[in-house]
Design an enzyme around this catalytic site. Sequence first.
Site, PDB file in Angstrom:
ATOM      1  N   THR A  14       0.874  -1.213   0.029  1.00 54.39           N
ATOM      2  CA  THR A  14      -0.071  -0.163  -0.035  1.00 54.39           C
ATOM      3  C   THR A  14       0.812   1.207   0.021  1.00 54.39           C
ATOM      4  OG1 THR A  14      -1.818  -1.211   0.929  1.00 54.39           O
ATOM      5  CG2 THR A  14      -1.694   1.267   1.341  1.00 54.39           C
ATOM      6  N   SER A  60       0.135  -9.885  -1.069  1.00 49.78           N
ATOM      7  CA  SER A  60      -0.655 -11.077  -0.961  1.00 49.78           C
ATOM      8  C   SER A  60      -0.246 -12.037  -1.903  1.00 49.78           C
ATOM      9  CB  SER A  60      -2.077 -10.989  -1.091  1.00 49.78           C
ATOM     10  OG  SER A  60      -2.548  -9.666  -1.540  1.00 49.78           O
ATOM     11  N   ARG A 247      -2.407 -25.687  15.028  1.00 52.54           N
ATOM     12  CA  ARG A 247      -2.606 -24.488  15.733  1.00 52.54           C
ATOM     13  C   ARG A 247      -3.782 -25.049  16.520  1.00 52.54           C
ATOM     14  NH1 ARG A 247      -4.803 -19.594  13.862  1.00 52.54           N
ATOM     15  NH2 ARG A 247      -3.786 -18.627  15.441  1.00 52.54           N
ATOM     16  N   THR A 278      -0.105 -22.424  19.713  1.00 53.47           N
ATOM     17  CA  THR A 278      -1.447 -21.802  20.263  1.00 53.47           C
ATOM     18  C   THR A 278      -2.135 -21.144  19.487  1.00 53.47           C
ATOM     19  OG1 THR A 278      -2.475 -20.982  22.026  1.00 53.47           O
ATOM     20  CG2 THR A 278      -0.215 -20.178  21.777  1.00 53.47           C
TER      21      THR A 278
HETATM   22  N1  ASP Z   1      -2.700  -5.628   0.494  1.00 57.60           N
HETATM   23  C1  ASP Z   1      -1.584  -4.725   0.774  1.00 57.60           C
HETATM   24  C2  ASP Z   1      -0.442  -5.506   0.678  1.00 57.60           C
HETATM   25  O1  ASP Z   1      -0.175  -6.331   1.503  1.00 57.60           O
HETATM   26  C3  ASP Z   1      -1.886  -4.337   2.245  1.00 57.60           C
HETATM   27  C4  ASP Z   1      -0.891  -3.225   2.478  1.00 57.60           C
HETATM   28  O2  ASP Z   1       0.273  -3.024   2.254  1.00 57.60           O
HETATM   29  O3  ASP Z   1      -1.260  -2.768   3.924  1.00 57.60           O
HETATM   30  O4  ASP Z   1       0.461  -5.435   0.077  1.00 57.60           O
END
Ligand code: ASP
Length: 344
Positions: A14, A60, A247, A278
């Site tokens: 982001t 992601s 977990r 945990t």
């Molecule tokens: N989806 C974004 C990422 O992890 C979220 C962020 O950067 O806060 O690249």
Amino acid sequence: MKQPRILVIYTGGTIGMIEDQSTRTLRPFDFSHLMENVPKVKMLDYEIDNFQFHPPIDSSDMSIAHWQQMARIIDGNYSRYDGFVVLHGTDTMAYTASALSFMLRGLNRPVIITGSQLPIGEVRTDGEENLITALQIAAARDADGLPMVREVAILFENYLWRGNRSSKRSADNFNAFKSNNYPALARIGLGIEYNLEALMRPAPDSQLNVVYDFDPSVAIVDLFPGLSRVTLNHILYTPGLKGIVLRTYGAGNCPTANWFIDAIKDAIARGIIILNVTQCFHGSVSPNRYVSADILSAAGVLSGYDITCEAAITKMMSLFGRGLRHDQVIEALRQPLQGEMTVR
Ligand code: ASP
């Protein structure tokens, strides 16, 4: 004093994103856009170079290949820079921080990972402050002239956390990360207050030795009341599976039904290594406190104590990637390698 030299590795996230006018979604953008929005960086009087991922990614999409790329950049530029700042999306930042901590053995320079909740071009962005503070921490020296931080750490808003002790805890709070079982390495307020007792202190002459390989033949099994035998066995019979992060509830507890314990014992008998972690945000697995946790440890499940799930899964992948023998992997999982857990 010579000017600090910092290498910024921009992976995406982001912090560097801009809004796509047609779809109104955020997409990663290039490094120059990012720096244009933080003119104050010039006031730091540091020599700053950068390496940018092409294309920058939403974290992601993070993969083992990306971790290897980051480690290669650090390895190849290690002696030329005083510190490294990695700009990264928050979603998988704790996994990357953990993975890098296991890859960069013998590290004695700062690798500070940061990002932001709001893109750097937005008026109320947290990215500007995070970037500037990360650069200052990467350049900081202690009283002996050695780097103040000699480990992989996450800087976010008011805190510096040990990377392999951190988890993302909020999708919208500026203090997005927390280490629930380890104190902050530094508090950021009017100044940067380092917690000298919490910081890792490797030998000053330790040499960087990067371990690049990971073996992803692992899985995470999250317990919940209702987990079926079919689902559990399906996972435990995944072809090629070598390790499981289990977990569990509370202090390391699990169902005591015979089918469950038998499935676990059967997996261990087939050579699968199981690490008990945990589900709680805070606290540790206590293998002998309750009958059910005791059954697991008697069956050969290893205690992960207070390790995070992110550190557990990356540690396992790294150990299997090193090509260690089964007993060597078990031995290494029982002890902290990079300050990632406290053995009680
Ligand atoms: N989806 C974004 C990422 O992890 C979220 C962020 O950067 O806060 O690249």
